[in-house]
Motif scaffolding. Structure first.
Motif, short mmCIF file in Angstrom:
data_model
loop_
_atom_site.label_atom_id
_atom_site.label_comp_id
_atom_site.label_asym_id
_atom_site.label_seq_id
_atom_site.Cartn_x
_atom_site.Cartn_y
_atom_site.Cartn_z
N GLU A 98 0.81 -1.21 0.00
CA GLU A 98 0.00 0.00 0.00
C GLU A 98 0.85 1.26 0.00
O GLU A 98 1.78 1.41 0.78
N GLN B 33 -5.41 -0.61 -5.27
CA GLN B 33 -5.87 0.33 -4.25
C GLN B 33 -7.04 1.14 -4.78
O GLN B 33 -7.12 1.43 -5.99
N TYR B 48 -6.81 -1.18 0.35
CA TYR B 48 -5.70 -1.88 -0.30
C TYR B 48 -6.21 -3.31 -0.48
O TYR B 48 -6.39 -4.02 0.52
#
Lengths: 110, 110
Positions: A98, B33, B48
């Motif tokens: 992420e 994402q 995510y």
């Protein structure tokens, strides 16, 4: 506590000038990135740094140069600014996975 | 090159309505994402989600990596949900280069 911060938030300058945008992250991430968002809101990767090494360098003009003094900072230097450089520039950071983004710097070239 | 396509491009909802945003991608995804860019320009991480399903309050997301799509569900929409929703992914051998879709602009009317 701001995770990814950028300065300045707004930058207005004349064509031909040289400017820098600073980015800092306090997340302990290994990789930092610069993205550009154009007037149509399209976001595109410009650079990334991993442990002080450039690992992605998209086809951006060589007037743009990223500089990383340490793992927590990735600054963006822009030489000889042009009208087309006007955009919002976002810094981001991640480990594997992420990515987290800074608040953006709106650059206006007059 | 790799394509990330979002639909619909624009969406207008009445407060309280539900919606589904879609993200299709043309290659095998490593990381996926979802972001919300609010009217002040901030990119806020929503999910995510390289695969599977996650929920966070009124929002949930599902990624079916084998079929190369992801969905973002917004239930009981509120005016504060307005903004642009982006999906972005990393693909192939690249772990860091987030490729963004063009976004879905959501307007929630009171």
């Amino acid at each position: 506590d701001t995770a990814v911060s950028q300065t300045p938030k707004y930058l207005v300058t004349q064509m031909g000038n040289d400017k820098s945008i600073k980015c800092e992250q306090n997340l302990g991430h290994d990789t930092m990135y610069w993205y550009k968002q154009d007037s149509k809101k399209f976001l595109k990767i410009m650079f990334s740094y991993n442990n002080k090494e450039l690992i992605i360098n998209e086809t951006v003009p060589n007037r743009f140069s990223p500089k990383s003094p340490d793992k927590a900072h990735l600054n963006l230097h822009i030489n000889s600014l042009e009208l087309g450089d006007s955009a919002v520039y976002f810094c981001a950071s991640s480990n594997v996975g992420e990515q987290f983004f800074g608040p953006g710097t709106r650059l206006t070239v007059l | 090159g790799i394509q990330v396509e979002q639909s619909p491009p624009d969406l207008i909802l009445q407060e309280g309505a539900n919606s589904t945003l879609r993200c299709n991608f043309s290659d095998s995804v490593n990381n996926l994402q979802w972001f919300h860019q609010n009217p002040w320009g901030q990119l806020i991480n929503l999910f995510y989600i390289p695969s599977g399903t996650k929920q966070n309050g009124r929002l949930s997301a599902t990624t079916v990596a084998t079929e190369r799509y992801s969905l973002l569900y917004i239930s009981s929409s509120q005016t504060t949900d307005s903004g642009v929703y982006f999906c972005a992914g990393t693909f192939g051998g690249s772990q860091g280069n987030l490729i963004f879709g063009k976004g879905t602009k959501l307007s929630v009317k009171p």
